[in-house]
Design a protein around this motif. Structure first.
Motif, mmCIF file in Angstrom:
data_model
loop_
_atom_site.group_PDB
_atom_site.id
_atom_site.type_symbol
_atom_site.label_atom_id
_atom_site.label_comp_id
_atom_site.label_asym_id
_atom_site.label_seq_id
_atom_site.Cartn_x
_atom_site.Cartn_y
_atom_site.Cartn_z
ATOM 1 N N ARG A 96 3.960 -18.362 -2.656
ATOM 2 C CA ARG A 96 4.452 -17.125 -3.063
ATOM 3 C C ARG A 96 5.786 -16.990 -2.726
ATOM 4 O O ARG A 96 6.334 -17.443 -1.765
ATOM 5 C CB ARG A 96 3.634 -16.006 -1.875
ATOM 6 N N ARG A 155 8.302 -11.001 -7.115
ATOM 7 C CA ARG A 155 7.351 -11.684 -6.221
ATOM 8 C C ARG A 155 6.513 -12.707 -7.463
ATOM 9 O O ARG A 155 6.101 -12.535 -8.409
ATOM 10 C CB ARG A 155 6.135 -10.807 -6.087
ATOM 11 N N PHE A 176 9.358 -14.821 -3.031
ATOM 12 C CA PHE A 176 10.300 -13.453 -3.128
ATOM 13 C C PHE A 176 11.749 -13.752 -3.185
ATOM 14 O O PHE A 176 12.469 -14.281 -2.579
ATOM 15 C CB PHE A 176 9.920 -12.489 -2.101
#
Length: 422
Positions: free
Chosen positions: A315, A307, A317
């Protein structure tokens, strides 16, 4: 029974289909598309003397239940009558780390139960593989800080008065004391500790081999191993900055800022227990950033979720399989149709076929402080890159949002949240 929603997305439903209840608390249930066919009770002889079925057949049934992998069914079988207990093995007659009796896939929910004089220590447990729930009275939790569960389902208890660590199997009620933690603490640790028990915050525990338990003590930056009955702990590594740790296939893994490492307890040249590199990370991990990495077991594969946070609303991932043979990180797309719940210390995966309200190939965040920022959305859908905003209530506990009633995704998000977050 757990809350189930009929459709995966969107996450709202306007028609109440049914209400089911367990032994005490009524919980909303949303019926899935297909219902299992009812059991044909006519296939069984109601007048049979099952208590005297004989040691041979009863023993065979016990063996099959134990081999099926869910110790809860085995415990229920033994509870039927004395004759059935005689022909089956008592779990508490063996070591607490005996792999046959570990409560794998069972987790203790973080909900606050209404306490009563009859059952002040009642807790509810959820099987993440089947969706079954059980309520258990555990007086062993009195006066204990509870950490865990471990990957094998054991609870790690810390006595708040003596700082003694214990392992508890919540289904068999088998408990074992671990050695004194006095040899793990230095004078420097004592000078910086606000109180003694804060030194032993546990951020991961599990099997290092068939007879050995490994524990990651976060605040003293120590990974140590021991066997129930040993006189002391053996320090494997001290001073390194460790990220989430967990047990996988009977071995203990933890992430550092550069690699996924494994605790090696035995070697041909009789070296002491040590950390060995299982696979190097694709990028060095910076402690100065708000990035986090998370280890999780998905269909018997060790998966790492990376992450990345760049300080603003971005953000990202990325998912990797830890190839333990080639010793490398292999990028993968999605989560194999499963959902993963990640906290700063713990992670678990579940199947949407068991929990229809949970989205496939989605990441759900726990309620740890590093995952409840203004830009942290949950769930995050990996296949199309979208994310759903979290809905926060105006009430909170210790700064954490409160949802009521809790749905299954919130229950699981609380389960992966650090156990010092109330």
């Amino acid at each position: 029974m757990i809350p189930i929603w009929g459709a995966k997305r969107p996450r709202s439903c306007t028609t109440r289909v049914d209400l089911l209840c367990d032994d005490e608390t009524m919980i909303p249930i949303w019926r899935s598309k297909q219902q299992p066919s009812p059991l044909n009770l006519g296939e069984f002889r109601r007048d049979a003397d099952w208590a005297n079925v004989g040691e041979g057949p009863a023993g065979l049934i016990a063996e099959r239940l134990l081999a099926a992998g869910d110790i809860a069914d085995y415990i229920s079988f033994r509870a039927v009558c004395r004759q059935w207990r005689i022909c089956s093995t008592d779990p508490r007659a063996h070591g607490i780390l005996d792999t046959r009796f570990l409560p794998r896939q069972w987790i203790m929910l973080r909900e606050e139960e209404e306490e009563s004089e009859a059952s002040p220590h009642r807790r509810r447990f959820l099987n993440t593989s089947t969706g079954c729930t059980r309520r258990l009275d555990l007086p062993e939790l009195d006066g204990q800080d509870v950490f865990g569960p471990t990957t094998e389902g054991l609870l790690v208890l810390l006595d708040t008065d003596t700082c003694v660590l214990r392992l508890l199997n919540p289904l068999t009620r088998h408990m074992a004391d671990l050695p004194s933690t006095s040899n793990l603490v230095t004078l420097e640790d004592l000078r910086h500790a606000s109180c003694m028990k804060n030194l032993f915050q546990i951020c991961g525990a599990g099997l290092a081999d068939d007879l050995t338990i490994a524990v990651h003590f976060r605040n003293i930056k120590t990974i140590a191993i021991t066997k129930p009955g040993d006189a002391h702990w053996t320090v494997v590594d001290r001073g390194s900055w460790f990220l989430p740790a967990m047990s996988f296939e009977g071995r203990f893994y933890c992430a550092t800022t550069k690699a996924v490492t494994m605790v090696e307890t035995s070697s041909a040249d009789h070296q002491p227990p040590r950390l060995v590199t299982a696979a190097k990370l694709t990028r060095p991990f910076s402690r100065m950033m708000e990035d986090t990495v998370h280890l999780v077991d998905i269909d018997r594969k060790l998966i790492l979720v990376d992450r990345k946070c760049n300080g603003n609303d971005h953000r990202k991932f990325e998912v990797y399989q830890v190839d333990l043979v080639a010793r490398e990180m292999v990028p993968v797309r999605g989560l194999g149709g499963r959902a993963v719940f990640i906290g700063k210390q713990l992670a678990l995966s579940v199947s949407p076929s068991v929990f229809p309200s949970v989205c496939a190939d989605a990441i759900y965040l726990g309620f740890d402080d590093m995952m409840t920022g203004r830009f942290d959305r949950s769930p995050v859908h990996l296949m199309d890159g979208t994310a759903e905003p979290r809905q926060y209530h105006q009430y909170s506990i210790g700064g954490m949002p409160v949802y009521e009633p809790l749905r299954v995704d919130e229950h699981l998000s609380w389960c992966v949240t650090g156990y010092r977050v109330n």
